[in-house]
Design an enzyme around this catalytic site. Structure first.
Site, short mmCIF file in Angstrom:
data_model
loop_
_atom_site.label_atom_id
_atom_site.label_comp_id
_atom_site.label_asym_id
_atom_site.label_seq_id
_atom_site.Cartn_x
_atom_site.Cartn_y
_atom_site.Cartn_z
N ASN A 1 0.31 -4.85 -4.36
CA ASN A 1 0.60 -6.27 -4.31
C ASN A 1 2.01 -6.85 -4.60
O ASN A 1 2.69 -6.62 -5.12
CB ASN A 1 -0.08 -6.34 -6.19
CG ASN A 1 0.05 -7.85 -6.91
OD1 ASN A 1 0.79 -8.40 -6.51
ND2 ASN A 1 0.36 -7.22 -7.97
N TRP A 2 1.61 -7.42 -3.85
CA TRP A 2 4.06 -7.87 -2.98
C TRP A 2 4.00 -8.79 -4.63
O TRP A 2 5.48 -9.16 -4.64
CB TRP A 2 4.13 -8.45 -2.03
CG TRP A 2 3.86 -7.36 -0.66
CD1 TRP A 2 3.67 -6.16 -0.99
CD2 TRP A 2 4.58 -7.51 0.40
NE1 TRP A 2 3.97 -5.50 0.03
CE2 TRP A 2 4.86 -5.95 0.65
CE3 TRP A 2 4.92 -9.11 1.15
CZ2 TRP A 2 4.48 -6.34 2.19
CZ3 TRP A 2 4.99 -8.78 2.48
CH2 TRP A 2 5.69 -7.11 3.00
N LYS A 3 3.22 -9.71 -5.38
CA LYS A 3 3.80 -10.49 -6.20
C LYS A 3 4.47 -11.75 -6.04
O LYS A 3 4.21 -11.60 -4.31
CB LYS A 3 4.46 -9.93 -7.40
CG LYS A 3 3.24 -8.73 -8.43
CD LYS A 3 4.06 -8.27 -9.52
CE LYS A 3 3.12 -6.73 -9.37
NZ LYS A 3 3.47 -6.35 -10.69
N HIS B 1 -5.03 -10.87 -12.74
CA HIS B 1 -4.20 -9.39 -13.16
C HIS B 1 -3.26 -10.43 -14.47
O HIS B 1 -3.62 -11.16 -14.74
CB HIS B 1 -3.15 -10.12 -11.97
CG HIS B 1 -1.86 -8.78 -11.59
ND1 HIS B 1 -0.94 -9.07 -12.80
CD2 HIS B 1 -1.37 -7.78 -11.44
CE1 HIS B 1 0.02 -7.37 -12.90
NE2 HIS B 1 -0.34 -7.35 -11.71
N GLU C 1 -0.45 -10.34 -15.62
CA GLU C 1 0.97 -11.59 -15.00
C GLU C 1 0.19 -12.51 -15.26
O GLU C 1 0.77 -13.38 -15.50
CB GLU C 1 1.62 -11.15 -14.24
CG GLU C 1 2.68 -9.86 -13.81
CD GLU C 1 3.19 -9.11 -13.04
OE1 GLU C 1 2.34 -9.54 -11.86
OE2 GLU C 1 3.51 -7.71 -12.71
N GLU D 1 -5.26 -1.21 -15.25
CA GLU D 1 -3.83 -1.92 -14.88
C GLU D 1 -3.41 -1.72 -16.37
O GLU D 1 -3.29 -3.18 -17.35
CB GLU D 1 -3.36 -2.78 -14.67
CG GLU D 1 -3.84 -2.59 -13.12
CD GLU D 1 -2.80 -3.26 -12.15
OE1 GLU D 1 -2.43 -2.90 -10.94
OE2 GLU D 1 -2.66 -4.71 -11.77
N GLY E 1 5.17 -1.83 -14.50
CA GLY E 1 6.76 -2.77 -13.83
C GLY E 1 7.65 -2.02 -14.78
O GLY E 1 8.93 -2.20 -14.53
N SER F 1 2.94 1.42 -12.01
CA SER F 1 4.03 2.30 -11.91
C SER F 1 2.49 3.22 -10.81
O SER F 1 3.49 4.27 -11.58
CB SER F 1 3.86 2.65 -13.44
OG SER F 1 5.34 1.75 -13.57
N GLY G 1 2.16 -2.52 -7.01
CA GLY G 1 3.39 -2.93 -7.32
C GLY G 1 4.64 -3.12 -6.25
O GLY G 1 4.79 -3.16 -5.38
N GLY G 2 5.67 -2.58 -7.73
CA GLY G 2 7.24 -2.07 -6.91
C GLY G 2 6.85 -0.87 -5.44
O GLY G 2 7.29 -1.60 -4.71
P1 PGA Z 1 3.92 -1.99 -10.74
O1 PGA Z 1 3.15 -3.42 -9.96
O2 PGA Z 1 3.07 -1.08 -9.23
O3 PGA Z 1 5.17 -2.29 -10.01
O4 PGA Z 1 4.15 -1.41 -11.25
C1 PGA Z 1 1.82 -2.76 -9.94
C2 PGA Z 1 0.29 -4.18 -10.42
O5 PGA Z 1 1.01 -4.89 -10.98
O6 PGA Z 1 -0.66 -4.10 -9.91
#
Ligand code: PGA
Length: 235
Positions: free
Chosen positions: A9-11, A87, A89, A157, A163, A195, A216-217
């Site tokens: 997930n590149w956000k 998600h 976010e 999640e 994050g 993470s 994500g990251g």
């Molecule tokens: P993260 O994000 O791996 O940077 O913690 C995961 C996500 O929000 O899908």
């Protein structure tokens, strides 16, 4: 058998200059699993062959006067076969609630996309001992009737692990995934997210009811993401 899925997930990250990383991920993707990237919508149509792609959210209507929004049909038209829904976010930044997530999931299905439906508890809810109840209520409120292993993937999640560098322990993940498995049946893929990195992926993938990760990251660079996909393929 649930499909194994390494999803990135590149956000809100990624200009066209990042397409080289996507190409490297496509070229290095191991066989036997689905390697998936969900880039910003602006990059979807330019994503390389050899990768599955997905949107990060969708509007519930197919078209219309909704400035700034993207429909599931548009994501599919740009090559996506998946769409993340719910998600945390989106829930936090845009006030999306379970009923909105349910409607988005149905919109994703209507466009032929597989929804990656995200649920997760906050730290406060975990510390109050409410994790399983919160997750069960989120799933009940956001998973539409008609969910199948083909049209839906569920991603657990924990909000406190996204994050933050704080990954849930294998015991915490196992407890939740075992409960989810009982709720969704034997064939639906269950992803863990929060993470995930190369250093902790193998321990998470060893768990019986974990079928992959939403990352994500560590999905932004091939050097970080490919070892995670490889760890999943090797399981
Ligand atoms: P993260 O994000 O791996 O940077 O913690 C995961 C996500 O929000 O899908």
């Amino acid at each position: 058998m649930p499909k194994k899925i390494a999803a990135g997930n590149w956000k809100m990250n990624g200009l066209r200059a990042a397409l080289g990383e996507a190409r490297a991920i496509a070229e290095g993707a191991p066989s036997g699993i689905v390697t998936l990237l969900c880039p910003p919508a602006t990059l979807l149509a330019a994503m390389p062959e050899g990768l599955a792609t997905g949107g990060q959210c969708c509007h519930t209507n197919e078209t219309g006067a909704h400035t700034g929004d993207v429909s599931a049909e548009m994501l599919a038209d740009a090559g996506a076969t998946y769409c993340i829904t719910g998600h945390s976010e989106r829930r936090a930044d845009h006030g999306e609630r379970d009923a909105d997530v349910l409607a988005q999931t149905e919109a994703a299905w209507r466009a032929g996309l597989t929804a990656i439906l995200c649920i997760g508890e906050t730290l406060e809810q975990r510390e109050a001992g409410r994790t399983l109840d919160v997750l069960s209520a989120q799933l009940a409120g956001s998973l539409p009737e008609g969910a199948t292993a083909e049209n839906t993937v569920v991603a657990y999640e924990p909000v406190w692990a996204i994050g933050t560098g704080k990954v849930a322990s294998p015991e915490q993940v196992a407890e939740v995934h075992d409960a989810l498995r009982a709720q969704v049946g034997p064939d639906m893929s269950l992803l863990y997210g929060g993470s995930v990195k190369a250093a902790n992926a193998a321990d998470i993938f060893e768990l019986g009811n974990v079928d992959g990760a939403l990352v994500g990251g560590a999905s932004l660079r091939a050097a970080d993401f490919l070892p995670i996909a490889e760890a999943l393929a090797a399981r």
